[in-house]
Design a protein around this motif. Sequence first.
Motif, mmCIF file in Angstrom:
data_model
loop_
_atom_site.group_PDB
_atom_site.id
_atom_site.type_symbol
_atom_site.label_atom_id
_atom_site.label_comp_id
_atom_site.label_asym_id
_atom_site.label_seq_id
_atom_site.Cartn_x
_atom_site.Cartn_y
_atom_site.Cartn_z
ATOM 1 N N UNK A 152 0.809 -1.212 -0.075
ATOM 2 C CA UNK A 152 0.136 -0.083 0.049
ATOM 3 C C UNK A 152 0.756 1.331 -0.001
ATOM 4 N N UNK A 153 0.695 2.249 -1.002
ATOM 5 C CA UNK A 153 1.419 3.365 -0.790
ATOM 6 C C UNK A 153 0.482 4.674 -0.416
ATOM 7 N N UNK A 154 0.787 5.141 0.823
ATOM 8 C CA UNK A 154 -0.021 5.971 1.554
ATOM 9 C C UNK A 154 -0.366 7.244 0.700
ATOM 10 N N UNK A 155 0.466 7.538 -0.200
ATOM 11 C CA UNK A 155 0.091 8.758 -0.867
ATOM 12 C C UNK A 155 -0.965 8.447 -1.697
ATOM 13 N N UNK A 156 -1.328 7.308 -2.502
ATOM 14 C CA UNK A 156 -2.386 6.853 -3.189
ATOM 15 C C UNK A 156 -3.592 6.903 -2.479
ATOM 16 N N UNK A 157 -3.389 6.615 -1.311
ATOM 17 C CA UNK A 157 -4.420 6.358 -0.216
ATOM 18 C C UNK A 157 -5.057 7.636 -0.117
ATOM 19 N N UNK A 158 -4.116 8.756 0.384
ATOM 20 C CA UNK A 158 -4.508 10.096 0.643
ATOM 21 C C UNK A 158 -4.913 10.592 -0.496
ATOM 22 N N UNK A 159 -4.492 10.721 -1.552
ATOM 23 C CA UNK A 159 -5.013 11.341 -2.706
ATOM 24 C C UNK A 159 -6.412 10.775 -3.149
ATOM 25 N N UNK A 160 -6.718 9.424 -2.931
ATOM 26 C CA UNK A 160 -8.067 9.099 -3.194
ATOM 27 C C UNK A 160 -8.962 9.863 -2.092
ATOM 28 N N UNK A 161 -8.309 10.037 -1.139
ATOM 29 C CA UNK A 161 -9.411 10.442 -0.016
ATOM 30 C C UNK A 161 -9.766 11.976 -0.300
ATOM 31 N N UNK A 162 -8.568 12.772 -0.772
ATOM 32 C CA UNK A 162 -8.881 14.190 -0.889
ATOM 33 C C UNK A 162 -9.708 14.475 -2.187
ATOM 34 N N UNK A 163 -9.606 13.479 -3.053
ATOM 35 C CA UNK A 163 -10.646 13.767 -4.421
ATOM 36 C C UNK A 163 -11.853 13.240 -3.871
ATOM 37 N N UNK A 164 -12.023 12.276 -2.976
ATOM 38 C CA UNK A 164 -13.323 11.854 -2.637
ATOM 39 C C UNK A 164 -14.064 13.258 -1.801
ATOM 40 N N UNK A 165 -13.376 13.830 -0.796
ATOM 41 C CA UNK A 165 -13.841 14.990 0.033
ATOM 42 C C UNK A 165 -14.037 16.114 -0.896
ATOM 43 N N UNK A 166 -13.580 16.342 -1.879
ATOM 44 C CA UNK A 166 -13.848 17.362 -2.942
ATOM 45 C C UNK A 166 -15.093 17.485 -3.278
ATOM 46 N N UNK A 167 -15.941 16.279 -3.497
ATOM 47 C CA UNK A 167 -17.251 16.564 -4.010
ATOM 48 C C UNK A 167 -18.139 17.053 -2.711
ATOM 49 N N UNK A 168 -17.760 16.668 -1.620
ATOM 50 C CA UNK A 168 -18.591 17.265 -0.338
ATOM 51 C C UNK A 168 -18.386 18.780 -0.302
ATOM 52 N N UNK A 169 -17.277 19.288 -0.472
ATOM 53 C CA UNK A 169 -16.875 20.617 -0.497
ATOM 54 C C UNK A 169 -17.687 21.430 -1.465
ATOM 55 N N UNK A 170 -17.632 20.935 -2.891
ATOM 56 C CA UNK A 170 -18.490 21.496 -3.815
ATOM 57 C C UNK A 170 -20.084 21.361 -3.573
ATOM 58 N N UNK A 171 -20.398 20.267 -3.023
ATOM 59 C CA UNK A 171 -21.801 20.318 -2.629
ATOM 60 C C UNK A 171 -22.420 21.425 -1.827
ATOM 61 N N UNK A 172 -21.349 21.687 -0.543
ATOM 62 C CA UNK A 172 -21.661 22.642 0.226
ATOM 63 C C UNK A 172 -21.585 23.908 -0.124
ATOM 64 N N UNK A 173 -20.555 24.322 -0.987
ATOM 65 C CA UNK A 173 -20.154 25.648 -1.791
ATOM 66 C C UNK A 173 -21.367 25.857 -2.657
#
Length: 224
Positions: A152-173
Amino acid sequence: MNSTMEQIKDFLMVGGPVVWILLGFSVIAVTIFLVKLWQLAMLRAESRKNVNLALDAWRARDIDGALAKLSEKRPVESIVAYSMEALRHANREVATVREEAERRALNTLHDLRSFLRPLEIIGSLSPLLGLLGTVLGMITAFQQMEGAGAQVDPSVLSGGIWQALLTTAVGIAVAIPVIAMHAWLERKVERVAHNMNDSVTQVFTSKEGERLAAVAAREVLHAA
């Protein structure tokens, strides 16, 4: 300019279909808001200047002068003008005139509230869509982590998480300004409704209104 467009393009690609849907929602919401602003501005829906002048003339028994100050194209003025004209002709019961004035007022308010419901729906659905995008993104990220096994590459996991959280930020915005726009427009319509009720009540409760109502009652009784 090109770099900015590239960033926007990357942003939309990263967010996936949910961000595209939210972007469409935002365009629809802004369009509705601008149309409603134009409608309220053209109708001068909240203006009471002419109504107050007409009521002053009405109290002074200058019915023609009162009606001349009112426009059929403006919501409050049209209802006031109908009430004055109906009382003036004295051929209908006052209760019937009030019911008809109320019916016309409700129809006018219904027109002013048109397209406010879609704004409310967009404001409610946007955060939920953003959350849905986040959940789907997290599922994808953990699937990738499971597929990688022990490597497991932690950078791949963290990158996937921030991409996922992006949609929540857009939805609230998207949701925050849409909810604010809906509340502001709804308040505008409430003020128009209050002005209608207050102005029409003044027509009926003034001395001239009571005098014409008494004349109407005698005419209806005589006709019967």
